[in-house]
Design a protein around this motif. Structure first.
Motif, PDB file in Angstrom:
ATOM      1  N   SER A 405      58.892   7.454  30.971  1.00 54.21           N
ATOM      2  CA  SER A 405      58.936   6.320  30.255  1.00 54.21           C
ATOM      3  C   SER A 405      57.778   6.076  29.378  1.00 54.21           C
ATOM      4  CB  SER A 405      59.156   5.040  31.087  1.00 54.21           C
ATOM      5  OG  SER A 405      60.359   5.105  31.663  1.00 54.21           O
ATOM      6  N   HIS A 408      58.341   8.035  26.513  1.00 54.81           N
ATOM      7  CA  HIS A 408      59.608   7.423  25.877  1.00 54.81           C
ATOM      8  C   HIS A 408      58.998   6.609  24.658  1.00 54.81           C
ATOM      9  CE1 HIS A 408      63.981   6.619  26.098  1.00 54.81           C
ATOM     10  NE2 HIS A 408      63.530   6.677  25.001  1.00 54.81           N
ATOM     11  N   GLN A 421      69.885  10.258  26.754  1.00 52.55           N
ATOM     12  CA  GLN A 421      68.746  10.156  27.976  1.00 52.55           C
ATOM     13  C   GLN A 421      67.580  11.050  27.545  1.00 52.55           C
ATOM     14  OE1 GLN A 421      68.794   8.371  30.687  1.00 52.55           O
ATOM     15  NE2 GLN A 421      66.881   9.126  31.304  1.00 52.55           N
ATOM     16  N   THR A 426      63.609   5.472  32.347  1.00 56.44           N
ATOM     17  CA  THR A 426      64.309   4.527  32.522  1.00 56.44           C
ATOM     18  C   THR A 426      64.439   3.643  31.177  1.00 56.44           C
ATOM     19  OG1 THR A 426      62.644   3.207  33.489  1.00 56.44           O
ATOM     20  CG2 THR A 426      64.027   4.276  35.111  1.00 56.44           C
ATOM     21  N   GLY A 427      63.754   4.107  30.300  1.00 55.98           N
ATOM     22  CA  GLY A 427      63.837   3.738  28.756  1.00 55.98           C
ATOM     23  C   GLY A 427      62.522   3.260  28.457  1.00 55.98           C
TER      24      GLY A 427
END
Length: 435
Positions: A405, A408, A421, A426-427
């Motif tokens: 994450s 990300h 994804q 989880t984002g």
């Protein structure tokens, strides 16, 4: 109104062609103000092998006014430009193989996938001589061995070799090629093109003679061939363009080879500053916009005579709650953090319009383990990137959050976030993103 200067304008002199640096005059007047305010985005990922002494790393207080711990104290001057992230973990991390899942979330014994730096490089590296730069204290990849020397993986899950000698890196980035080298390059380019043409022709014939499973394997092979072709095309394109010349004022001495591996008189403080300065130079000159650096590998090394400790870093991590081991761990970690503070200061000293190089660069460091070889309580810090929409929080306590994450969030801020994804993320970490 004067005509804008071409971006591909070359200076001709002494029989050589030299590409100009980016100039305001290359844009129409109406666009110059906007361009000056928006230098390119950059990204860096850094690996500190074998964790840290989290007992003296993790802050007790939260928020922007948190109290820095002993290990983090060197970062005081950069408060507001970094965020300590507690609660990150690697599902496949821990133990001695944490470098493998560090950037991909995939364990050592499984097929690897593209790492976040290469996701970013596909977007940010289109207009630079090097789409990415891999650095390490150990040369090569170390793949299948101990320790792993790189955290960069291409789309085929192939590790990308790292370089550990600042002299070699400086020469690659900034030393002009001789006429003999140019001639050799031209011959090499022609030979490689011929080989790739033959390989592609034979592979296409073969693909019509095999079953589905083998065809899938050949498709992976074709991808590798295409990647080699793209790399060759890039090298051909840039071979006629002059390399940038860094300002010699204040430039460190890169004239001699220096690696941590068996060089008499090696002094880590000098080496660390050479490497961090090189990253700053590479980003400042737009030689690359994406960097990975294995600052400390697993198992081997990690300490140097000048540190004044009794054991190598890995031995110290098996501390057994011995006060001396824990004290020496914290001492070593603080030395490394002093160098990180030096690096942030270097990036902050480089102005880009009304921002700094640090504002336009998002950096993340962590490890494949926490204290005691665990896969959680990772020493994770995100730095810079304020000009890319990173909203620093000082110390941010997260619920159990995958390290992916963090990556990300970083690739999102440089405009490279993939659809769908991303690994086991989880984002993006929304508290780190400015409204």
């Amino acid at each position: 109104m004067p005509t804008p200067l071409s971006r591909r304008t070359l200076l001709r002199g002494a029989g050589a062609l030299m590409a100009l640096p980016y100039l305001d005059a290359m844009l129409p007047a109406s666009a110059r103000a906007a361009a000056a305010a928006t230098p390119p985005a950059r990204m860096g990922m850094f690996y500190f092998g074998t964790g840290m002494n989290m007992r003296q790393f993790t802050p007790e207080t939260e928020g922007k006014d948190f109290e820095l711990t002993r290990i983090l104290k060197p970062l005081e001057a950069h408060r507001g430009h970094f965020t300590v992230l507690s609660g990150t973990y690697l599902e496949k991390g821990g133990g001695h193989d944490g470098a493998y899942p560090f950037a991909t979330s995939i364990a050592k014994d499984q097929k690897q996938s593209i790492s976040p730096d290469q996701v970013a490089a596909e977007v940010l590296g289109r207009d630079t001589r090097y789409s990415s730069l891999q650095m390490s204290v150990k040369r090569g990849t170390g793949f299948g061995e101990q320790p792993l020397a790189t955290i960069a993986w291409n789309r085929q899950g192939v590790p990308l070799a790292a370089e550990n000698d600042p002299h070699v890196l400086f020469t690659r980035l900034f030393q002009p090629d001789t006429e003999q080298q140019k001639s050799q390059q031209s011959t090499e380019f022609r030979r490689r093109r011929s080989v790739l043409d033959l390989v592609r022709e034979d592979a296409n014939k073969l693909s019509r003679q095999v079953g589905t499973a083998d065809r899938d394997r050949l498709d992976q092979y074709f991808n590798s061939v295409r990647e080699l072709e793209q790399q060759l095309a890039r090298r051909v394109e840039w071979s006629t363009k002059g390399k940038p010349s860094p300002d010699p004022d204040g430039l460190r001495d890169y004239s001699k080879n220096m690696t941590p591996e068996g060089v008499p008189g090696f002094f880590y403080d000098t080496y660390a500053k050479l490497m961090y300065d090189l990253i700053a130079l590479a980003l400042q000159t737009d030689s690359t916009r994406v960097v990975t650096y294995v600052v400390r590998t697993e198992l081997a090394g990690g300490v140097y005579p000048e540190f004044g400790v009794s054991k190598d870093y890995h031995a110290l991590t098996h501390h057994g709650n011995d006060p001396q081991n824990l004290e020496e761990l914290a001492k070593v970690d603080t030395i490394y953090m002093n160098h990180w503070a030096y690096f942030l200061g270097k990036l902050r000293s480089i102005k880009e319009g009304d921002q700094t190089l640090l504002d336009r660069t998002v950096l993340g460091f962590s490890s494949g383990m926490g204290i005691g070889h665990s896969k959680d309580l990772l020493p994770t810090v995100i730095s810079g990137g304020s000009g890319l929409g990173i909203a620093h929080q000082g110390h941010l306590k997260l619920d159990k959050t995958p390290l992916s994450s963090v990556w990300h969030t970083m690739i999102d801020r440089v405009g490279a976030s993939p659809a769908g994804q991303f690994q086991d993320s989880t984002g993006v970490i929304k508290k780190l993103i400015s409204a």
